[in-house]
Design an enzyme around this catalytic site. Structure first.
Site, PDB file in Angstrom:
ATOM      1  CG  ASP A 185      -2.000   1.005   1.179  1.00 13.10           C
ATOM      2  OD1 ASP A 185      -3.183   0.562   0.858  1.00 13.10           O
ATOM      3  OD2 ASP A 185      -1.733   2.371   1.123  1.00 13.10           O
ATOM      4  CG  HIS A 222     -12.735  -3.675 -12.933  1.00 16.26           C
ATOM      5  ND1 HIS A 222     -12.185  -2.919 -12.171  1.00 16.26           N
ATOM      6  CD2 HIS A 222     -14.139  -3.189 -12.930  1.00 16.26           C
ATOM      7  CE1 HIS A 222     -13.075  -1.589 -11.806  1.00 16.26           C
ATOM      8  NE2 HIS A 222     -14.233  -2.004 -12.197  1.00 16.26           N
ATOM      9  CG  ASN A 257     -11.813  -0.822   4.072  1.00 15.08           C
ATOM     10  OD1 ASN A 257     -12.386  -1.180   5.100  1.00 15.08           O
ATOM     11  ND2 ASN A 257     -10.527  -0.054   3.951  1.00 15.08           N
ATOM     12  N   GLY A 275     -15.329   3.092   4.056  1.00 15.25           N
ATOM     13  CA  GLY A 275     -14.357   3.780   3.423  1.00 15.25           C
ATOM     14  C   GLY A 275     -13.554   3.383   2.180  1.00 15.25           C
ATOM     15  CB  THR A 326     -10.404   5.405  -1.622  1.00 14.72           C
ATOM     16  OG1 THR A 326      -9.587   4.597  -1.333  1.00 14.72           O
ATOM     17  CG2 THR A 326     -11.007   6.079  -0.395  1.00 14.72           C
ATOM     18  CG  HIS A 370      -9.771  -3.941  -9.159  1.00 13.58           C
ATOM     19  ND1 HIS A 370      -9.463  -3.920 -10.591  1.00 13.58           N
ATOM     20  CD2 HIS A 370      -9.265  -4.782  -8.643  1.00 13.58           C
ATOM     21  CE1 HIS A 370      -8.856  -5.092 -10.737  1.00 13.58           C
ATOM     22  NE2 HIS A 370      -8.883  -5.517  -9.523  1.00 13.58           N
ATOM     23  CG  HIS A 401      -8.529  -3.059  -2.377  1.00 14.64           C
ATOM     24  ND1 HIS A 401      -9.394  -2.488  -2.902  1.00 14.64           N
ATOM     25  CD2 HIS A 401      -8.543  -2.474  -1.033  1.00 14.64           C
ATOM     26  CE1 HIS A 401      -9.932  -1.381  -2.354  1.00 14.64           C
ATOM     27  NE2 HIS A 401      -9.281  -1.324  -1.287  1.00 14.64           N
ATOM     28  CG  HIS A 449      -6.765  -2.790   3.121  1.00 12.47           C
ATOM     29  ND1 HIS A 449      -6.023  -2.092   2.815  1.00 12.47           N
ATOM     30  CD2 HIS A 449      -7.969  -2.792   2.398  1.00 12.47           C
ATOM     31  CE1 HIS A 449      -6.831  -0.753   2.273  1.00 12.47           C
ATOM     32  NE2 HIS A 449      -8.042  -1.568   1.920  1.00 12.47           N
TER      33      HIS A 449
HETATM   34  P1  AMP Z   1      -9.648   1.199   0.053  1.00 15.73           P
HETATM   35  O1  AMP Z   1      -9.651   2.619   1.075  1.00 15.73           O
HETATM   36  O2  AMP Z   1     -10.052   0.321   1.068  1.00 15.73           O
HETATM   37  O3  AMP Z   1     -10.307   1.377  -1.016  1.00 15.73           O
HETATM   38  O4  AMP Z   1      -7.994   0.997  -0.205  1.00 15.73           O
HETATM   39  C1  AMP Z   1      -7.477   1.677  -1.031  1.00 15.73           C
HETATM   40  C2  AMP Z   1      -5.899   1.573  -0.855  1.00 15.73           C
HETATM   41  O5  AMP Z   1      -5.192   1.925  -1.912  1.00 15.73           O
HETATM   42  C3  AMP Z   1      -5.573   2.830   0.047  1.00 15.73           C
HETATM   43  O6  AMP Z   1      -5.163   2.083   1.366  1.00 15.73           O
HETATM   44  C4  AMP Z   1      -4.476   3.394  -0.634  1.00 15.73           C
HETATM   45  O7  AMP Z   1      -3.491   3.975   0.189  1.00 15.73           O
HETATM   46  C5  AMP Z   1      -4.090   2.633  -1.508  1.00 15.73           C
HETATM   47  N1  AMP Z   1      -3.675   3.136  -2.743  1.00 15.73           N
HETATM   48  C6  AMP Z   1      -4.098   4.088  -3.548  1.00 15.73           C
HETATM   49  N2  AMP Z   1      -3.328   4.290  -4.527  1.00 15.73           N
HETATM   50  C7  AMP Z   1      -2.201   3.253  -4.876  1.00 15.73           C
HETATM   51  C8  AMP Z   1      -1.209   3.079  -5.475  1.00 15.73           C
HETATM   52  N3  AMP Z   1      -0.855   3.771  -6.629  1.00 15.73           N
HETATM   53  N4  AMP Z   1      -0.118   2.232  -4.950  1.00 15.73           N
HETATM   54  C9  AMP Z   1      -0.331   1.325  -3.752  1.00 15.73           C
HETATM   55  N5  AMP Z   1      -1.780   1.597  -3.145  1.00 15.73           N
HETATM   56  C10 AMP Z   1      -2.281   2.504  -3.334  1.00 15.73           C
HETATM   57 ZN    ZN Z   2     -10.105  -2.290 -11.985  1.00 11.09          ZN
END
Ligand code: AMP
Ligand code: ZN
Length: 113
Positions: free
Chosen positions: A31, A47, A86, A92, A94, A97, A99, A101
């Protein structure tokens, strides 16, 4: 794929990010804004916007098994780790796609904020 999706671009290496794990279906990378000493994102190459959109049970299961494998290779399997997906606004999310954590390397409080 969604043309403007950040994580699709990462999965396709259109944005160069070092993978800590990859398989035919999954990639994982650190991250950019880590919330723990180990903070890794595990994503399907395909996706899927969120867990609410997921229909492939095997893919969802593989994300979790990849987390367990990466936790071992990161040396946090014994000390402990947390996996979080999330989903939508209140949680939260953001990046739309899906993922997972993987967080570890420090003690974590419960309940989460
Ligand atoms: P979420 O808020 O659960 O959607 O998590 C999205 C995560 O993606 C956040 O923890 C961001 O810090 C991380 N993130 C955003 N852009 C990048 C990137 N280019 N490389 C790695 N992590 C990223
Ligand atoms: Zn995607």
């Amino acid at each position: 794929m969604a043309d403007e999706c950040l994580f699709c671009k990462i999965a396709k290496q259109e944005i160069p990010v070092k993978f800590v794990y990859e398989s035919p279906e999954i990639v994982a990378f650190r991250d950019i804004n880590p919330q723990a000493p180990t903070h890794i994102l595990i994503i399907p190459r395909q996706h899927v916007p969120s867990l609410s959109h997921a229909t492939d049970a095997a893919m969802v299961g593989r994300l979790s098994l990849a987390a367990a494998e990466i936790a071992k290779s990161e040396g946090i399997a014994e000390s402990g780790y947390r996996v979080v997906m999330n989903t939508n606004k209140d949680a939260g999310q953001t990046v739309f796609h899906v993922h997972l954590h993987l967080l570890g390397g420090r003690h974590m409080a419960w309940p989460p904020g």
